[in-house]
Write an enzyme that holds these catalytic residues in place. Structure first.
Site, PDB file in Angstrom:
ATOM      1  N   ASP A  50       0.833  -1.212   0.000  1.00 31.79           N
ATOM      2  CA  ASP A  50       0.000   0.000   0.000  1.00 31.79           C
ATOM      3  C   ASP A  50       0.866   1.259   0.000  1.00 31.79           C
ATOM      4  OD1 ASP A  50      -2.438   1.323  -0.045  1.00 31.79           O
ATOM      5  OD2 ASP A  50      -2.607   1.380   2.146  1.00 31.79           O
ATOM      6  N   ASN A  90     -10.965  -2.736  -5.290  1.00 34.53           N
ATOM      7  CA  ASN A  90     -10.242  -1.723  -6.075  1.00 34.53           C
ATOM      8  C   ASN A  90     -10.957  -1.370  -7.389  1.00 34.53           C
ATOM      9  OD1 ASN A  90      -6.930  -2.793  -4.975  1.00 34.53           O
ATOM     10  ND2 ASN A  90      -8.171  -1.104  -4.223  1.00 34.53           N
TER      11      ASN A  90
HETATM   12  C1  IPE Z   1      -5.297  -2.740  -0.223  1.00 28.44           C
HETATM   13  O1  IPE Z   1      -5.025  -1.401  -0.356  1.00 28.44           O
HETATM   14  C2  IPE Z   1      -5.266  -3.411  -1.561  1.00 28.44           C
HETATM   15  C3  IPE Z   1      -3.958  -3.496  -2.205  1.00 28.44           C
HETATM   16  C4  IPE Z   1      -2.820  -3.092  -1.707  1.00 28.44           C
HETATM   17  C5  IPE Z   1      -3.949  -4.108  -3.507  1.00 28.44           C
HETATM   18  P1  IPE Z   1      -6.206  -0.315  -0.487  1.00 28.44           P
HETATM   19  O2  IPE Z   1      -5.544   1.010  -0.576  1.00 28.44           O
HETATM   20  O3  IPE Z   1      -7.109  -0.685  -1.593  1.00 28.44           O
HETATM   21  O4  IPE Z   1      -6.971  -0.506   0.878  1.00 28.44           O
HETATM   22  P2  IPE Z   1      -7.823   0.544   1.725  1.00 28.44           P
HETATM   23  O5  IPE Z   1      -8.767   1.217   0.773  1.00 28.44           O
HETATM   24  O6  IPE Z   1      -6.816   1.514   2.287  1.00 28.44           O
HETATM   25  O7  IPE Z   1      -8.472  -0.264   2.785  1.00 28.44           O
HETATM   26  C1  IPE Z   2      -1.767   0.210  -3.351  1.00 28.93           C
HETATM   27  O1  IPE Z   2      -1.507   1.567  -3.339  1.00 28.93           O
HETATM   28  C2  IPE Z   2      -1.922  -0.320  -4.737  1.00 28.93           C
HETATM   29  C3  IPE Z   2      -3.289  -0.725  -5.073  1.00 28.93           C
HETATM   30  C4  IPE Z   2      -4.296  -0.726  -4.263  1.00 28.93           C
HETATM   31  C5  IPE Z   2      -3.518  -1.164  -6.425  1.00 28.93           C
HETATM   32  P1  IPE Z   2      -2.668   2.627  -3.300  1.00 28.93           P
HETATM   33  O2  IPE Z   2      -3.035   2.983  -4.707  1.00 28.93           O
HETATM   34  O3  IPE Z   2      -3.780   2.187  -2.451  1.00 28.93           O
HETATM   35  O4  IPE Z   2      -1.923   3.858  -2.641  1.00 28.93           O
HETATM   36  P2  IPE Z   2      -2.517   4.873  -1.581  1.00 28.93           P
HETATM   37  O5  IPE Z   2      -2.958   4.066  -0.401  1.00 28.93           O
HETATM   38  O6  IPE Z   2      -3.668   5.566  -2.249  1.00 28.93           O
HETATM   39  O7  IPE Z   2      -1.380   5.778  -1.265  1.00 28.93           O
HETATM   40 MG    MG Z   3      -4.159   2.400  -0.451  1.00 26.38          MG
END
Ligand code: IPE
Ligand code: IPE
Ligand code: MG
Length: 261
Positions: A19, A67
């Site tokens: 993340d 997502n």
């Molecule tokens: C979890 O991250 C999913 C992945 C890293 C693929 P998200 O950014 O989607 O999770 P939330 O929204 O913070 O719970």
């Molecule tokens: C995780 O990084 C990757 C995916 C969920 C695909 P994020 O895109 O959630 O990054 P933040 O949490 O918005 O910084």
């Molecule tokens: Mg995230």
């Protein structure tokens, strides 16, 4: 890595919630997709270090079933990046003996992504060094629903009785059927939640939350996590024995029970 960590203290299975890609990009005034590209680039060095440490399975949360709620342009960019990276990395994975394994639902994934995944899974099936499990279009609740449906269908045709449904059988019916449960979960990016990841499989995993954003996560950070894991007392509901009673190092990089690193 602390040289005191012996092979038996290395987690066999590490799961990571990668993340922080979006914030990594936004803090540089760049579009979020640039962060996803940087995040994809951080995978290979961490995977290689995991293999060198003796880790047998690395499971990476790459795209959750939630997502899809992101803007279409970001979802499309993530899918395109996935195709590009799989095609680019395939030969290297074969050469390095890395087996790719997809976990998650096929439903909803674009045909090109499924094609690249299937090709890579087939081409790397003989890899014995480490398994890279890519959680793509993965959601733990959905996985459990799928397992319940599979088992209840077997009960309905008389192939199985309800009393034959055990924890082991449920484990074997999940997407992760052939993988051991993770010993260690690492979530980068500072959030302290599971976000629908491996809810059944993480029951007794050690958990580390890191404030490092995923694109900045280095092999050294993985070593630090493995080091910290080696100092954890795993009691599985029992009580600590003499040999497992070790202290957690002071000045840890990881967020530990409410403290911030
Ligand atoms: C979890 O991250 C999913 C992945 C890293 C693929 P998200 O950014 O989607 O999770 P939330 O929204 O913070 O719970
Ligand atoms: C995780 O990084 C990757 C995916 C969920 C695909 P994020 O895109 O959630 O990054 P933040 O949490 O918005 O910084
Ligand atoms: Mg995230």
């Amino acid at each position: 890595m602390n040289t005191a960590v012996t092979a038996s203290e290395v987690p066999q299975h590490i799961a990571i919630i990668m993340d922080g890609n979006g914030r990594w990009a936004q803090s540089r005034g760049l579009p979020r997709v640039v962060g996803h590209r940087a995040g994809a680039g951080a995978i290979r060095p961490v995977l290689e270090r995991a293999e060198q440490l003796g880790v047998k399975v690395l499971t990476l949360y790459s795209f959750s079933s939630e997502n899809w709620n992101r803007p279409t342009a970001e979802v499309d960019a993530l899918m395109a990046l996935c195709c590009e990276k799989l095609a680019q990395e395939r030969a290297g994975l074969i050469e390095s003996g890395i087996r790719l394994r997809r976990i998650g639902s096929r439903a909803g994934l674009p045909a090109e992504v499924l094609r690249e995944l299937d090709l890579t899974e087939a081409a790397t099936a003989g890899g014995t060094k480490i398994t890279l499990a890519l959680a793509l279009n993965y959601g733990s609740r959905g996985e459990i629903v799928d397992a319940v449906r599979t088992l209840s269908a077997r009960v309905a045709v008389g192939e199985l009785t309800p009393s034959q449904i055990t924890e082991e059988l449920i484990s074997k019916t999940l997407y992760t059927s052939d993988l051991p449960d993770p010993d260690l979960l690492i979530r980068t990016g500072g959030q302290m939640r599971l976000s629908n990841y491996l809810l059944w499989q993480l029951s007794y995993s050690e958990i580390l939350f890191s404030n490092t954003l995923w694109p900045d996560f280095l092999p050294e950070d993985l070593c630090a996590a493995v080091d910290e894991f080696a100092h954890r007392k795993r009691t599985f509901g029992g009580i600590a024995t003499e040999t497992s009673a070790q202290s957690i190092p002071v000045g840890s990089h990881y967020v530990e029970q409410g403290g911030l690193s």
